[in-house]
Design a protein around this motif. Structure first.
Motif, mmCIF file in Angstrom:
data_model
loop_
_atom_site.group_PDB
_atom_site.id
_atom_site.type_symbol
_atom_site.label_atom_id
_atom_site.label_comp_id
_atom_site.label_asym_id
_atom_site.label_seq_id
_atom_site.Cartn_x
_atom_site.Cartn_y
_atom_site.Cartn_z
ATOM 1 N N ARG A 5 0.857 -1.184 0.000
ATOM 2 C CA ARG A 5 0.000 0.000 0.000
ATOM 3 C C ARG A 5 0.892 1.233 0.000
ATOM 4 O O ARG A 5 2.069 1.170 0.373
ATOM 5 N N THR A 21 -6.790 -2.252 8.806
ATOM 6 C CA THR A 21 -6.987 -2.162 7.358
ATOM 7 C C THR A 21 -5.957 -3.012 6.607
ATOM 8 O O THR A 21 -6.235 -3.483 5.508
ATOM 9 N N HIS A 73 -6.983 -5.721 3.859
ATOM 10 C CA HIS A 73 -6.327 -5.722 2.551
ATOM 11 C C HIS A 73 -5.739 -7.105 2.257
ATOM 12 O O HIS A 73 -5.901 -7.632 1.147
#
Length: 250
Positions: free
Chosen positions: A82, A90, A94
């Motif tokens: 990312r 998160t 992901h």
């Protein structure tokens, strides 16, 4: 803790384990943790994949991961980076989107969680068909090594307060070395609202609320070998606020 079994049958031969490794500035640790994962999972004959979720590390962690992928193969090492640091919760979301295993293992990439315990996690899960198995530093022969007195007091104090206020039915709420049935992890993450270090605690509390079964395996937690700890004053304040919020809402 009461038990709510999921409906999946026992499929030993088809089981696949997706290991999620969120990373931020772990270029020194990543080669060794991956080597250890490959060693113990191959020796156990497990079907697995390692998903590296790097959050824009400025130290070149992603470039190291790319070299590891060339060594071990794209089928074993999946890179799902990312652009920037967006938080642990998160990162798991992901990683789950790209996981092909029916079991997901979450752990730190800084060598504080030794992959030698993963076969014990898997065996424990099979014994009781547990929805999740959590590594515990505070039960059996589990322990913490390499921390100074301040860190030990913070961890022990946080865990004690959590036990008193939340009565979670598990001995280690703040650890982050766990094995989940994939559908259980998806369900829990959808319900969790916490960020940072409180996230792991809320996962166990939500599991209790939903009557998921929790097994525990004693682990030895070792302080990171390279790099700096990410636990600071802000995290401690956030933990206290999160604990109060969970107490008030669960």
């Amino acid at each position: 803790m009461s038990s709510r079994k999921t409906s999946l049958p026992n499929r030993d031969s088809e089981d696949k384990y997706s290991i999620l490794l969120p990373t931020y500035n772990e270029r020194e640790n990543l080669p060794l943790i991956v080597w250890l994962l490959v060693k113990y999972l191959d020796e156990g004959g497990f079907n697995y994949e390692i998903i590296v979720i790097d959050d824009g590390s400025p130290d070149g962690t992603l470039q190291v991961a790319e070299q590891l992928q060339k060594i071990y193969g794209e089928d074993k090492i999946l890179l799902r980076p990312r652009a920037k640091k967006l938080g642990l919760g998160t990162a798991y979301i992901h990683g789950m989107r790209h996981a092909t295993g029916n079991f997901i293992i979450i752990m730190d990439a800084d060598l504080s969680h030794h992959p030698k315990f993963i076969p014990e996690f898997i065996q424990k899960q099979k014994e009781g068909d547990y929805d999740l198995v959590s590594g515990t530093r505070y039960h059996g022969n589990g322990g913490v090594y390499g921390w100074d007195l301040r860190r030990k007091l913070i961890s022990r104090g946080a865990n004690f307060l959590s036990q008193v206020l939340l009565r979670p039915g598990a001995s280690d709420l703040t650890g982050s070395f766990r094995l989940y049935k994939k559908e259980v992890l998806v369900c829990l993450v959808e319900r969790c609202v916490s960020k940072g270090y409180v996230f792991q605690m809320e996962m166990i509390v939500r599991a209790r609320q939903l009557n998921y079964s929790v097994g525990e395996v004693p682990i030895s937690f070792v302080d990171r070998v390279y790099g700096e700890s990410k636990l600071g004053g802000n995290e401690i304040v956030s933990f206290a606020k999160g604990l109060i919020t969970l107490f008030a809402t669960t």
